[in-house]
Design a protein around this motif. Structure first.
Motif, PDB file in Angstrom:
ATOM      1  N   ASN A  36      43.738  42.820  43.327  1.00 23.28           N
ATOM      2  CA  ASN A  36      43.165  41.627  42.703  1.00 23.28           C
ATOM      3  C   ASN A  36      44.076  41.086  41.605  1.00 23.28           C
ATOM      4  O   ASN A  36      44.264  39.864  41.479  1.00 23.28           O
ATOM      5  CB  ASN A  36      41.784  41.945  42.126  1.00 23.28           C
ATOM      6  CG  ASN A  36      40.740  42.165  43.189  1.00 23.28           C
ATOM      7  OD1 ASN A  36      40.886  41.689  44.317  1.00 23.28           O
ATOM      8  ND2 ASN A  36      39.687  42.898  42.862  1.00 23.28           N
ATOM      9  N   ASP A  63      43.863  52.396  41.319  1.00 25.51           N
ATOM     10  CA  ASP A  63      42.700  51.812  41.974  1.00 25.51           C
ATOM     11  C   ASP A  63      43.249  50.647  42.787  1.00 25.51           C
ATOM     12  O   ASP A  63      43.555  49.578  42.244  1.00 25.51           O
ATOM     13  CB  ASP A  63      41.697  51.332  40.929  1.00 25.51           C
ATOM     14  CG  ASP A  63      40.469  50.679  41.550  1.00 25.51           C
ATOM     15  OD1 ASP A  63      40.575  50.150  42.673  1.00 25.51           O
ATOM     16  OD2 ASP A  63      39.419  50.657  40.888  1.00 25.51           O
ATOM     17  N   SER A 107      42.182  48.449  44.948  1.00 25.48           N
ATOM     18  CA  SER A 107      41.521  47.140  44.983  1.00 25.48           C
ATOM     19  C   SER A 107      41.725  46.388  43.677  1.00 25.48           C
ATOM     20  O   SER A 107      41.927  45.166  43.670  1.00 25.48           O
ATOM     21  CB  SER A 107      40.030  47.304  45.287  1.00 25.48           C
ATOM     22  OG  SER A 107      39.387  48.073  44.285  1.00 25.48           O
TER      23      SER A 107
END
Length: 340
Positions: A262, A256, A258
């Motif tokens: 982060n 994933d 994103s």
């Protein structure tokens, strides 16, 4: 294919761009390829890209590469004599439809040739990531103070780390072989790996979640399947140790993006990534500007020696096919469903 080409009875269609053909096939291997059958080489369209019209009624062998288009079933309908698809790369599912097996077509790849190069890159990524090599290099280039850089927290020794490998693929096993020389603890999560196999490889077989929790370095070597797509997201990243290093030389779809961005941006994790959902990676991508992320342009398998070995291995396979011998890199129908 032009009428003249059909009349010549070209039996080997090479569906690769001119540039890739030149990088992969040496002059010697081009001669061997021609000797294996009348060849349309190179087979490109007006702008130099692979041209599917190279496949015609006399085609028996199709050679594909990283820049080959998908072989639609409708295209294959025009090649009733097709018996072999030889791929100069490793992953075939984006190019070769499963229906080819119903037509009695054999499929082979040179993934074994690529494994050593990707494994070597992975080992380099582990050391570079643990020693913060790229970060220190960039800060030296911009003129940061020598003493200040040297006084910062030192890097970490690979030998002292617990390394978790997700997938005992060809690349995963090649990485295991390289890590044996460092003496680090190696964990593996793979539903197809048996305890006996793990013991023979000298690794510990663990669950995926335990691997994330216990590892200082997590490296991905799994295929993209429904159960592995986005297998590492926010919840999985939260399980990883503070300061852990995440490496992906396999497929971008395993992450994933994103969530990983982060986690890396926060400074809790670092990463070495060679594959991305969007390739080429845009110039303004945040991945290009993170100090604790090393990013490369999908080149883990690319070396001068590996490229030439790919061409040689494919021609070897075509010669075996012509001689009625077993194929070294054959992908069976059963294997197709669980490979990259």
């Amino acid at each position: 294919m032009t009428p003249a080409a059909v009349e010549r009875g070209e039996r080997v269609a090479v569906l690769m761009s001119t540039g890739l053909i030149e990088r992969i096939f040496s002059a010697r291997d081009r001669s061997r390829l021609r000797a294996a059958g009348a060849v349309r080489l190179p087979a490109v369209d007006a702008i130099g890209l692979p041209d599917l019209t190279a496949i015609g009624p006399e085609t028996e062998v199709v050679v594909t590469g990283w820049d080959s288009p998908a072989l639609a079933v409708e295209i294959l309908d025009h090649a009733p004599k097709l018996r072999l698809i030889a791929h100069t790369g490793g992953s075939i599912r984006a190019i070769v439809p499963a229906e080819v097996y119903d037509r009695g077509v054999a499929v082979t790849t040179v993934s074994a040739v690529l494994a050593d190069a990707v494994a070597e890159f992975t080992a380099m990524a582990m050391i570079a990531g643990l020693r913060r090599a790229t970060l220190l290099h960039e800060r030296m280039r911009r003129g940061d103070d020598w003493e200040s850089l040297a006084a910062e927290a030192p890097g970490r020794l690979l030998r002292a780390q617990t390394v978790g490998l997700v997938g005992a693929s060809r690349v995963g096993r090649a990485v295991i072989g390289l890590l044996a020389g460092f003496g680090c603890r190696v964990l593996v999560s793979d539903p197809f790996l048996t305890p006996d196999d793990a013991s023979q490889l000298g690794v510990e077989l663990v669950t995926f979640h335990n691997l994330l929790t216990l590892s200082d370095v997590v490296s991905l070597h799994a295929p993209v399947l429904p159960e592995t797509r986005r297998m590492i997201g926010a919840a999985e990243l939260a399980r990883m140790r503070d300061g852990a290093l995440l490496i992906n030389t396999a497929r971008a779809a395993l992450l994933d993006a994103s969530a990983v961005l982060n986690a890396v941006r926060s400074g809790r994790l670092s990463a070495v990534l060679d594959v991305f959902d969007q390739e080429p990676l845009p110039p303004d991508s945040p991945w290009r500007h993170l100090e604790n992320a090393m990013v490369t342009p999908h080149i883990a398998a690319l070396t001068v020696e590996t490229l030439r070995a790919q061409g040689e291995a494919v021609v070897d396979e075509i010669e075996r096919f012509r001689a009625g011998e077993s194929l070294v890199g054959e992908i069976s129908r059963e294997m197709y469903d669980r490979i990259a």
